[in-house]
Write an enzyme that holds these catalytic residues in place. Structure first.
Site, mmCIF file in Angstrom:
data_model
loop_
_atom_site.group_PDB
_atom_site.id
_atom_site.type_symbol
_atom_site.label_atom_id
_atom_site.label_comp_id
_atom_site.label_asym_id
_atom_site.label_seq_id
_atom_site.Cartn_x
_atom_site.Cartn_y
_atom_site.Cartn_z
ATOM 1 N N ARG A 21 -0.911 6.235 -4.394
ATOM 2 C CA ARG A 21 -1.611 6.769 -3.208
ATOM 3 C C ARG A 21 -0.603 7.186 -2.133
ATOM 4 O O ARG A 21 -0.787 8.213 -1.461
ATOM 5 C CB ARG A 21 -2.603 5.734 -2.650
ATOM 6 N N LYS A 72 -3.460 8.461 4.030
ATOM 7 C CA LYS A 72 -3.161 7.240 4.785
ATOM 8 C C LYS A 72 -1.920 7.523 5.629
ATOM 9 O O LYS A 72 -0.797 7.156 5.278
ATOM 10 C CB LYS A 72 -2.959 6.068 3.824
ATOM 11 N N GLU A 96 -16.904 4.780 7.173
ATOM 12 C CA GLU A 96 -16.141 3.567 6.841
ATOM 13 C C GLU A 96 -15.931 2.749 8.102
ATOM 14 O O GLU A 96 -16.420 3.101 9.182
ATOM 15 C CB GLU A 96 -14.789 3.926 6.199
HETATM 16 N N1 PMP Z 1 -10.131 2.843 5.135
HETATM 17 C C1 PMP Z 1 -9.069 2.858 5.948
HETATM 18 C C2 PMP Z 1 -9.026 3.836 7.059
HETATM 19 C C3 PMP Z 1 -8.003 1.953 5.750
HETATM 20 O O1 PMP Z 1 -6.949 1.971 6.565
HETATM 21 C C4 PMP Z 1 -8.077 1.022 4.688
HETATM 22 C C5 PMP Z 1 -6.960 0.034 4.470
HETATM 23 N N2 PMP Z 1 -5.980 0.529 3.620
HETATM 24 C C6 PMP Z 1 -9.204 1.055 3.854
HETATM 25 C C7 PMP Z 1 -10.221 1.978 4.104
HETATM 26 C C8 PMP Z 1 -9.309 0.151 2.655
HETATM 27 O O2 PMP Z 1 -8.466 0.632 1.628
HETATM 28 P P1 PMP Z 1 -7.743 -0.327 0.600
HETATM 29 O O3 PMP Z 1 -8.819 -1.056 -0.119
HETATM 30 O O4 PMP Z 1 -6.978 0.580 -0.290
HETATM 31 O O5 PMP Z 1 -6.880 -1.246 1.376
#
Ligand code: PMP
Length: 300
Positions: free
Chosen positions: A61, A158, A191
């Site tokens: 990622r 990200k 989210e």
């Molecule tokens: N959305 C955002 C904006 C985030 O920063 C995160 C944390 N990484 C997540 C969702 C959750 O993603 P992950 O399960 O890959 O940590």
């Protein structure tokens, strides 16, 4: 020499561009475009019992985020994995939270990335992270700050540009609740500030499409697979605030957050105001998954 080593080991050790320094001495340039413009990408990764959970998926990622921003990471994925492993080894952590950052690097005060010849690579590890410790469920608000649209600052990437998240978190703090939930420009749920969101309605588990503007979460994907294995119908879809308020269960997922039940949103209780049975089952199954060595890369 001995003093230096002692000093190094009394606090976490941070990797910056091939060198290790103690947390308090770890410094980067004020001309780094990660600081000046939020120009960079990152990952948050967990180590459980000496296994870096889903490390390969996080590295993939990171490189997808960098590819989108035309940021050329000067290491292969294998070399990057090796740097992460070395950072955890030198810290001697069995359990940890890792923050892996690649910025555009040091440039001048203009925002032209051609002036940044080499990206900066930073790996921070802390022995633990505490986020949403209340296992009885948390309270949230839908934020007036909308998720950035699927455009230059999309949260599918990200990136270091998290002002959108920081602002909604401040709103949640000011409202005296634990977390904020985003809508997109269409009024659909996206989210949390650093978590994906799931809704359970009549035993069907639904999460917003990532094209709603959310990060394609690694925990999200695992939970979708796990719920399907457990025999539940799992769907991606558009979710409205009405559907959220009237869900049987709501929960967040994320690397730092793990799985967190949401029991109240904008003053409306969710279900019976307690963590629901499907959320509790997924939490129990996830606890088993993170201890499974085949789910990550071993540090030692
Ligand atoms: N959305 C955002 C904006 C985030 O920063 C995160 C944390 N990484 C997540 C969702 C959750 O993603 P992950 O399960 O890959 O940590």
């Amino acid at each position: 020499m001995e003093k230096k080593r002692e000093e190094l080991m009394s606090e976490p050790v941070v990797y910056i561009d091939g060198r290790f320094s103690s947390k308090s001495r770890a410094k980067i340039s004020v001309y780094d475009h990660g600081l000046l413009y939020g120009d960079g990408v990152f990952e948050g990764i967990r180590v459980y019992n000496g296994i870096i959970f889903k490390l390969k998926e996080h590295i993939d990622r990171l490189y997808r985020s960098a590819h989108t921003l035309l940021l050329q990471i000067p290491l292969t994925k294998e070399e990057m994995i090796d740097k992460v492993l070395r950072t955890i080894r030198i810290n001697g952590f069995k359990d940890a939270y890792i923050r892996l950052i690649v910025t555009r690097g040091v440039g001048d005060l203009g925002l032209d990335s051609r002036k940044c010849p080499r990206p900066t690579i930073i790996i921070i590890a802390e022995p633990k992270i505490e986020l949403h410790q209340n296992k009885m469920g948390i309270r949230a608000i839908i934020s007036w700050v909308k998720r950035d649209s699927v455009d230059g600052t999309t949260h599918e990437v990200k990136s270091l540009n998290y002002l959108n998240s920081v602002l909604a978190k401040i709103e949640a703090n000011n409202a005296g609740v634990d977390e904020a939930i985003y809508l997109n420009q269409n009024g659909h749920i996206v989210e949390g500030v650093a978590e994906n969101i799931f809704v359970v309605k009549e035993n069907i588990i639904i999460t917003p499409f990532t094209c709603s503007g959310s990060l394609p979460g690694i925990t999200r994907k695992e939970i979708m697979k796990m719920a399907a294995r457990l025999g539940y119908k799992v769907e991606e879809g558009n979710i409205t605030p009405y559907e959220l308020f009237n869900a049987d269960e709501v929960f967040f997922t994320g690397t730092a957050a793990e799985i967190v039940p949401v029991i109240e949103i904008n003053g409306r209780s969710i279900g019976d105001g307690k963590p629901g049975p499907i959320t509790k089952l997924l939490i129990a199954e996830f606890k088993k998954l993170i201890q499974d060595p085949s789910q990550g890369i071993s540090v030692f």
